[in-house]
Design a protein around this motif. Sequence first.
Motif, mmCIF file in Angstrom:
data_model
loop_
_atom_site.group_PDB
_atom_site.id
_atom_site.type_symbol
_atom_site.label_atom_id
_atom_site.label_comp_id
_atom_site.label_asym_id
_atom_site.label_seq_id
_atom_site.Cartn_x
_atom_site.Cartn_y
_atom_site.Cartn_z
ATOM 1 N N THR A 91 1.124 -1.196 0.026
ATOM 2 C CA THR A 91 0.244 0.016 -0.065
ATOM 3 C C THR A 91 0.720 0.988 0.146
ATOM 4 O OG1 THR A 91 0.011 -0.019 1.707
ATOM 5 C CG2 THR A 91 -1.583 -1.158 1.520
ATOM 6 N N LEU A 92 2.574 1.068 0.646
ATOM 7 C CA LEU A 92 2.950 2.264 0.926
ATOM 8 C C LEU A 92 2.312 3.557 2.074
ATOM 9 C CD1 LEU A 92 3.619 2.823 -3.750
ATOM 10 C CD2 LEU A 92 4.028 1.069 -1.626
ATOM 11 N N GLU A 93 1.638 2.869 2.546
ATOM 12 C CA GLU A 93 0.998 3.819 3.400
ATOM 13 C C GLU A 93 1.862 3.865 4.455
ATOM 14 O OE1 GLU A 93 -3.037 5.222 2.693
ATOM 15 O OE2 GLU A 93 -3.520 3.738 1.539
ATOM 16 N N TYR A 94 1.421 4.754 5.698
ATOM 17 C CA TYR A 94 1.755 4.629 6.688
ATOM 18 C C TYR A 94 0.745 3.904 7.205
ATOM 19 C CZ TYR A 94 4.057 6.016 11.588
ATOM 20 O OH TYR A 94 4.556 5.495 12.589
ATOM 21 N N VAL A 127 8.743 10.727 1.298
ATOM 22 C CA VAL A 127 7.221 11.924 1.114
ATOM 23 C C VAL A 127 6.369 10.406 0.353
ATOM 24 C CG1 VAL A 127 6.011 13.270 -0.139
ATOM 25 C CG2 VAL A 127 8.089 13.744 1.287
ATOM 26 N N ALA A 128 4.425 10.440 0.641
ATOM 27 C CA ALA A 128 4.018 9.448 0.172
ATOM 28 C C ALA A 128 3.637 10.696 -0.504
ATOM 29 C CB ALA A 128 3.570 8.876 0.503
ATOM 30 N N VAL A 129 2.633 10.486 -1.829
ATOM 31 C CA VAL A 129 1.803 11.081 -2.904
ATOM 32 C C VAL A 129 0.666 10.090 -3.558
ATOM 33 C CG1 VAL A 129 1.596 12.553 -4.715
ATOM 34 C CG2 VAL A 129 2.749 12.975 -3.031
ATOM 35 N N PHE A 130 -0.434 10.013 -3.710
ATOM 36 C CA PHE A 130 -1.600 8.906 -3.932
ATOM 37 C C PHE A 130 -2.355 10.108 -4.297
ATOM 38 C CE2 PHE A 130 0.376 6.980 0.161
ATOM 39 C CZ PHE A 130 0.921 5.975 -1.044
ATOM 40 N N ARG A 131 -3.009 9.179 -5.339
ATOM 41 C CA ARG A 131 -4.369 9.618 -5.661
ATOM 42 C C ARG A 131 -5.517 8.646 -6.513
ATOM 43 N NH1 ARG A 131 -7.680 13.992 -7.222
ATOM 44 N NH2 ARG A 131 -8.997 13.732 -8.712
ATOM 45 N N ASP A 132 -6.609 9.021 -4.726
ATOM 46 C CA ASP A 132 -7.474 7.841 -4.694
ATOM 47 C C ASP A 132 -8.888 8.678 -5.737
ATOM 48 O OD1 ASP A 132 -9.297 5.819 -4.112
ATOM 49 O OD2 ASP A 132 -8.772 6.150 -2.234
ATOM 50 N N MET A 133 -9.269 7.281 -6.943
ATOM 51 C CA MET A 133 -9.955 7.810 -7.216
ATOM 52 C C MET A 133 -11.254 7.517 -7.205
ATOM 53 S SD MET A 133 -7.616 8.536 -10.471
ATOM 54 C CE MET A 133 -6.619 6.978 -10.509
ATOM 55 N N GLU A 134 -11.146 5.989 -5.893
ATOM 56 C CA GLU A 134 -12.170 5.538 -6.314
ATOM 57 C C GLU A 134 -13.463 6.177 -4.954
ATOM 58 O OE1 GLU A 134 -13.721 0.872 -5.457
ATOM 59 O OE2 GLU A 134 -12.593 1.592 -3.629
ATOM 60 N N ILE A 135 -14.229 5.869 -5.474
ATOM 61 C CA ILE A 135 -15.390 7.309 -4.001
ATOM 62 C C ILE A 135 -16.320 5.421 -3.466
ATOM 63 C CG2 ILE A 135 -14.783 9.231 -4.557
ATOM 64 C CD1 ILE A 135 -17.169 9.450 -6.189
ATOM 65 N N GLY A 136 -17.504 5.909 -2.818
ATOM 66 C CA GLY A 136 -18.176 5.231 -2.524
ATOM 67 C C GLY A 136 -17.711 3.894 -1.536
ATOM 68 N N GLY A 137 -18.368 2.904 -1.025
ATOM 69 C CA GLY A 137 -18.047 1.870 -0.433
ATOM 70 C C GLY A 137 -18.106 2.729 0.556
ATOM 71 N N THR A 138 -16.264 1.842 1.281
ATOM 72 C CA THR A 138 -15.268 2.055 2.322
ATOM 73 C C THR A 138 -15.464 3.721 2.417
ATOM 74 O OG1 THR A 138 -13.589 0.912 2.296
ATOM 75 C CG2 THR A 138 -15.647 -0.349 3.587
ATOM 76 N N HIS A 139 -15.008 4.516 1.444
ATOM 77 C CA HIS A 139 -14.825 5.889 1.602
ATOM 78 C C HIS A 139 -16.177 6.578 1.991
ATOM 79 C CE1 HIS A 139 -11.744 3.926 -1.496
ATOM 80 N NE2 HIS A 139 -11.398 5.320 -1.453
ATOM 81 N N GLY A 193 2.814 6.721 -4.810
ATOM 82 C CA GLY A 193 4.122 6.600 -5.047
ATOM 83 C C GLY A 193 4.726 7.335 -3.439
ATOM 84 N N ARG A 194 5.885 6.410 -3.352
ATOM 85 C CA ARG A 194 6.601 7.303 -2.082
ATOM 86 C C ARG A 194 8.203 7.323 -2.427
ATOM 87 N NH1 ARG A 194 5.747 4.290 3.751
ATOM 88 N NH2 ARG A 194 6.859 3.067 3.120
ATOM 89 N N VAL A 195 8.922 8.149 -1.935
ATOM 90 C CA VAL A 195 10.215 8.038 -1.724
ATOM 91 C C VAL A 195 10.426 8.131 -0.541
ATOM 92 C CG1 VAL A 195 12.187 9.638 -2.725
ATOM 93 C CG2 VAL A 195 10.489 9.679 -3.717
ATOM 94 N N ARG A 196 11.536 7.113 -0.202
ATOM 95 C CA ARG A 196 11.867 7.840 1.380
ATOM 96 C C ARG A 196 14.220 7.692 1.551
ATOM 97 N NH1 ARG A 196 11.323 4.764 7.090
ATOM 98 N NH2 ARG A 196 13.614 4.826 7.232
#
Lengths: 681, 165
Positions: free
Chosen positions: A454-457, A496-508, A477-480
């Motif tokens: 996931t590359l997330e913290y 630094v992590a940067v994501f573009r989450d384009m899904e909506i609905g569901g658990t969002h 992505g993420r750069v460390r």
Amino acid sequence: MTGLGGAGAQRWIVSLALAAGGVARADEPASTDAASSAAPGQTASVTQLPSPADAAPAPVSSAADATSAPAAAPANVSPASPSTDPRSTPDATGVTVAPEAPAPPEGAAVDVPAPPVPPTDDVAPAKPRPSFVFSEDFELRWYKSPDSLPAFPDNPRVLDWFEQVNRFTIGGAFKKWTFFTQLDEVALTGTTHFLDDVRVADRELLAPGVWSVLIPGAYDPATQGLKGWDLFSRNVFINMEKLRAGYTGKNISVELGDSYLAFGRGLSLAVQRNVEIDIDTSIQGVKVEARPGLWDITGFAGQLNRQQVLQDNRNDGLFGDRRHTVGGVRVERYGLGPVNLGAHGVVYNFVTDEGWKSGFTNLKSTPDAVVGGATVEAVGLGPTDWYLEGDGYAYPTADLFGGGAHKPGYALYGSGAVYAGKTTWLIEGKRFYQSEHVNALLGSEGYEVATAPTLEYERGITEDSSAAMNSNNIAGGRVRMDWTAIPGQLVPYWSVAVFRDMEIGGTHFNTVPETIVHPLVGLEWTHNAWSAMANIGYRNDIRDGKDGGSDRQLHGDVLAKIPVKDGWAFDLSLSTEWFRWGTNPVQQQDYVEVESSVALLYKGLFAFTWYTDTSTNPLIDSVGNLSRDVYGAGELQIKPLPNLTLRAFYGAYKSGVRCAGGQCRVLPGFEGARVSATATF
Amino acid sequence: MRSLLARLLPLFTFLWLFAPVAHAAPAMDFTLYDVNGQQVHLADLKGKVVVVSFWATWCGPCKEEMPHLQALYDKYKAKGLVILSLSTDDVRTTSRVKPYIASKGYTFPVLLDKDSAVVGLYNPNKTLPWTVVIDRSFQVAEQHGGYDPGDEIKLGELVTRLLGP
């Protein structure tokens, strides 16, 4: 060389920290980001093996706690068979027993090649003997119920209950054969009472239809017991969770029973233990691995076998297994210079009904998902390492889309490591589209079969941001960068992590796409017996449009070990989180969480830890024992023998979402007492 | 409650009787890849003293222990000590293992147990860090869970004794 060890104790710490919100969120980032290590609350010197991830308390989602399910798959066990594999390094081990290991190269290579070292002559050939490893974990819990009888004088509290959990494993090897089994048992008592001579059950250990391997029989609603061999009661469950036998030859190994397997970076298949959140699902079937020359070929087929008895969390309403079918093949070619190539494919066929019959009947139906992918890896390409994987997802049925329109998906993941002087750079990128649907039917069972990076913290994941972890339309992505200021001692880093989450609905929670930006800085320092690990980060989920606002989260973690004298030491941890919501239809109450622990240790023989956890998050459904929002607990660990750990815990920790290893579960809170004994021998 | 415990306690108490068979068992062989893509067979190290250290990039106590393992490795590798640092990170985070080791400047071999095969053999309770010491005759001389200050001294004494003069 003794240490307070023990799974159980640590599990408590982990689960406490997790549940308590702060800590034990060991996360992948942990590895990368932060003070990862022992999650706050993990005082002692031991950490229960979670799957990498940062367990994150997120107010609502899915989770549970990690049992330490030892289901290990002794794979690749080839007793005493010297390697002839060309991939082995000169000393036939790849181990590189470096002669005079040069000073650590600045941020680069790990192993130092070494010349062959012949075995010493004074080692007499020994007659083959079997090897065994046993582990035993016994735990008794008293649950202090929040229920009371307000209509009675003094508002008496009622419905406390007890739970006893036992886990016993035996693993072993003899010549080329290995075996492993794990037997779990759980019992509840104090869960029933009589009102007007009518037996009332406050909670049932087993859901209707569940039967035990060792106590066969059907559930009888009239007696609330099992027909046939009802040796104990409806509140006792004994289950052989794992069973495995294996053979390992020179270039082939075969396993029957429960095995774990992951292809690539887990995009298509990752059936692994995740003790951090009490997940231990295996593939029950056959696994064959052949290693002819520079090739590695693995094939498997079986059904998913979910661990049913939770080791660290409350057991009630245990339900039966859904025997999902899974099979696949992986082919890998090593040694093409610095390049390794791989290809793999996996077929899934899920069921909705419990039981073996459904599982086998399902074999005749159309698969629900077919995943295929390829990997390219270049190791030691100059001062760099590279990895790239791509997977395609086909969904022949609509079952994973709720019966609606279903379309194929894909997932891409790549990483590059660059070792430049005193700096180490790790660059990771991902693009996932409709790939999480492969886990769509497993939510109620609390595990996933494919967990891409996931590359997330993860330690900072909330109920809202957990949606991005399982997004079906996300890129980023993420750069460390780690700076080796003092080799082996001081390494500051940033990412630094940067994501573009384009899904909506569901658990969002968000109703429009969002851009996630998450910078983080930290350091790790060790010197003799001293150590400190800390980080601080700021996550901003920026909604599209002017009215969406953004979710903002400022978080920090600190772990420190402070030796005092004569073997005494303090272990401190602090984890904080400040959260401000953007516009969303779910909730708007901002909150603060602070979790801390202070432990006094003595030479690994003794540890006393005090935990405090404060949270104003309204989505947490547990209540503190010190005040509504404050939880406190004390834990004593003693290690009277090298392989025996005794623990006693009293207090409370909160519920909440924990994320680890790319998966999230809602873990229940706890208030009461626990005592346990854990041994490995 | 009493009757339930009366039935269950004897059932599981006997399991503790297995404890005495614990030590001096032959080491269980395994084959894993290291972070450089090389295969490592434990059995090929017969005749050496091998320290297998289970760790993960998210494990704090593991990180505290690693500098001491490096010091031990530097001091005794020429005498036949092999340290196998066995990462239990799952495949999602495999890409982070080697950079972590490199950033610390560690030089001992690092293996990847991506299918949880070896951790199940030696460490079924999955405690981290977990240390297994194997002597020259391929017998398990010591298993130890956790890391506390001072543990490295005991480990050093054991390794010195096993390496011999």
